[in-house]
Motif scaffolding. Structure first.
Motif, short mmCIF file in Angstrom:
data_model
loop_
_atom_site.label_atom_id
_atom_site.label_comp_id
_atom_site.label_asym_id
_atom_site.label_seq_id
_atom_site.Cartn_x
_atom_site.Cartn_y
_atom_site.Cartn_z
N HIS A 212 0.85 -1.19 0.00
CA HIS A 212 0.00 0.00 0.00
C HIS A 212 0.88 1.24 0.00
N SER A 213 0.27 2.38 -0.28
CA SER A 213 1.01 3.64 -0.36
C SER A 213 1.10 4.34 0.99
N TYR A 214 2.29 4.84 1.29
CA TYR A 214 2.56 5.61 2.50
C TYR A 214 3.39 6.83 2.12
N ARG A 215 3.49 7.77 3.03
CA ARG A 215 4.30 8.97 2.78
C ARG A 215 5.05 9.36 4.06
N ASP A 216 6.36 9.58 3.92
CA ASP A 216 7.13 10.12 5.03
C ASP A 216 7.84 11.39 4.56
N ASP A 217 8.83 11.86 5.32
CA ASP A 217 9.50 13.11 4.97
C ASP A 217 10.25 13.01 3.64
N ASP A 218 10.55 11.82 3.21
CA ASP A 218 11.28 11.63 1.95
C ASP A 218 10.36 11.42 0.75
N GLY A 219 9.05 11.39 0.98
CA GLY A 219 8.12 11.23 -0.12
C GLY A 219 7.27 9.98 -0.02
N GLU A 220 6.58 9.66 -1.09
CA GLU A 220 5.64 8.54 -1.12
C GLU A 220 6.36 7.25 -1.49
N MET A 247 7.33 6.23 14.48
CA MET A 247 6.46 6.58 15.59
C MET A 247 5.34 7.48 15.06
N PHE A 248 4.44 7.88 15.95
CA PHE A 248 3.28 8.65 15.55
C PHE A 248 3.68 9.93 14.81
N LYS A 249 2.95 10.23 13.76
CA LYS A 249 3.11 11.43 12.96
C LYS A 249 4.35 11.41 12.06
N GLU A 250 5.12 10.32 12.07
CA GLU A 250 6.29 10.25 11.23
C GLU A 250 6.00 9.67 9.85
N VAL A 251 4.83 9.07 9.69
CA VAL A 251 4.43 8.49 8.42
C VAL A 251 2.92 8.65 8.27
N ALA A 252 2.46 8.79 7.02
CA ALA A 252 1.03 8.94 6.75
C ALA A 252 0.58 7.86 5.79
N PHE A 253 -0.64 7.38 5.98
CA PHE A 253 -1.26 6.47 5.04
C PHE A 253 -1.77 7.29 3.86
#
Length: 255
Positions: A212-220, A247-253
C-alpha cells in the motif's frame, strides 16, 4: 474472532459513568476531576464538545447530540511502561468489537482510529499519566460517528453508522457495548495475556495484507505492514525489501 458478547460478567470491576450536556473536552474534564475517579473504569460522556480534539492540532467535527463523545479513565498499573501501547490495542479492540456488531468492513488503523473500509468512523486521543511507579492513569478520549448524516468540515474521509446502515442507532446502546467490550478486553490485560491482545490487534489491522502507499519526509513509497510494536512503533517493509519503522506522525497512510 469477536470475543465480546455484550453480557458484562466482570462485576468485580467498579464502573462509574458521568453525563454532561456540554463541555469543551471530556478529556480535560476527566483530567481535572481525576481525584474523584475512584472506579476501575470511569466514563464521562457529553452531548456536545466545543473543543474536541484529535491527534496533534486536529479537531473532531460532531453535530450536537448525534454522535457518541466520551472519555474513559483506567488505572493500569499492571501494564509495564515499555509496553504501554498495549493500552491503545486494548481500547481499539473494544471499539472494533462494538462496531463490528453493526456492520462488516471494520478495521483498526494505526495508531488510534477505527475505519470502515477506507473511511474513518472513530478516533481516539490517548493521554497517559506516568510516575516513578509506572503508568498511573490512562484517559481514552473517543468520538464515534453514529447518527451524523452530513459532514461539513474538510476532514478527508469521515463516515458514520447512519451513512452505513441508513438508520439511527441509540447512543446509549453503543456506549454500553463499548464499556462491556472494554471490560472484556481489560480482563485479558489484568491477567497478563499480553500476547493474545497483540495477536488479536494485528488480526484486525487496516492494510494488514499487501503493498500500500505511505508517505514520510522523503516522499511517497509502497510498503507492506509487518507489525506494530508494544511501544507503538509501526514497522513496514517497502517494495525494495527494506524495513522502516515509524512513531506517531512520522508516516502517513496515502488513501
Amino acid at each position: 474472532m469477536q470475543v465480546c458478547n455484550f453480557i458484562c460478567i466482570f462485576a468485580q470491576m467498579k464502573l462509574k459513568t458521568i453525563h454532561l450536556e456540554q463541555t469543551d473536552s471530556t478529556n480535560r474534564w476527566l483530567r481535572e476531576h481525576m481525584g474523584e475517579a475512584d472506579a476501575d473504569i470511569t466514563v464521562v460522556t457529553a452531548d456536545y464538545q466545543t473543543a474536541g480534539r484529535g491527534q496533534g492540532s486536529n479537531t473532531w467535527e460532531s453535530e450536537q447530540g448525534k454522535n457518541l463523545l466520551f472519555s474513559m479513565l483506567v488505572r493500569p498499573k499492571y501494564v509495564p511502561v515499555q509496553r504501554q501501547y498495549l493500552l491503545s490495542m486494548t481500547h481499539a479492540l473494544a471499539l472494533y468489537d462494538t462496531l463490528s456488531s453493526y456492520t462488516d468492513g471494520i478495521s483498526i488503523k494505526w495508531p488510534n482510529d477505527i475505519y470502515w473500509h477506507d473511511r474513518k468512523i472513530c478516533g481516539t486521543l490517548i493521554e497517559l499519566g506516568i510516575n516513578s511507579d509506572g503508568i498511573n492513569s490512562c484517559i481514552f478520549g473517543t468520538g464515534i460517528d453514529v447518527n451524523q448524516r452530513l459532514f461539513r468540515s474538510d476532514a478527508p474521509n469521515p463516515m458514520s453508522l447512519w451513512q452505513i446502515l441508513g438508520r439511527e442507532t441509540d447512543l446509549k446502546e453503543v456506549l454500553d457495548k463499548v464499556i462491556c467490550c472494554m471490560q472484556t478486553r481489560m480482563d485479558l490485560l489484568i491477567n497478563g495475556r499480553f500476547e493474545e491482545i497483540s495477536s488479536n490487534y494485528h488480526e484486525h489491522l487496516y492494510r494488514r495484507e499487501g503493498l500500500h502507499s505511505y508517505r514520510d519526509d522523503d516522499g511517497e513509497f509502497q510498503a507492506r505492514l509487518i507489525r506494530v510494536a508494544d511501544d507503538g512503533r509501526l514497522w513496514l517493509c517497502d517494495s525494495q525489501g527494506k524495513e522502516r519503522s515509524y512513531m506517531f506522525k512520522e508516516v502517513a497512510f496515502v488513501i
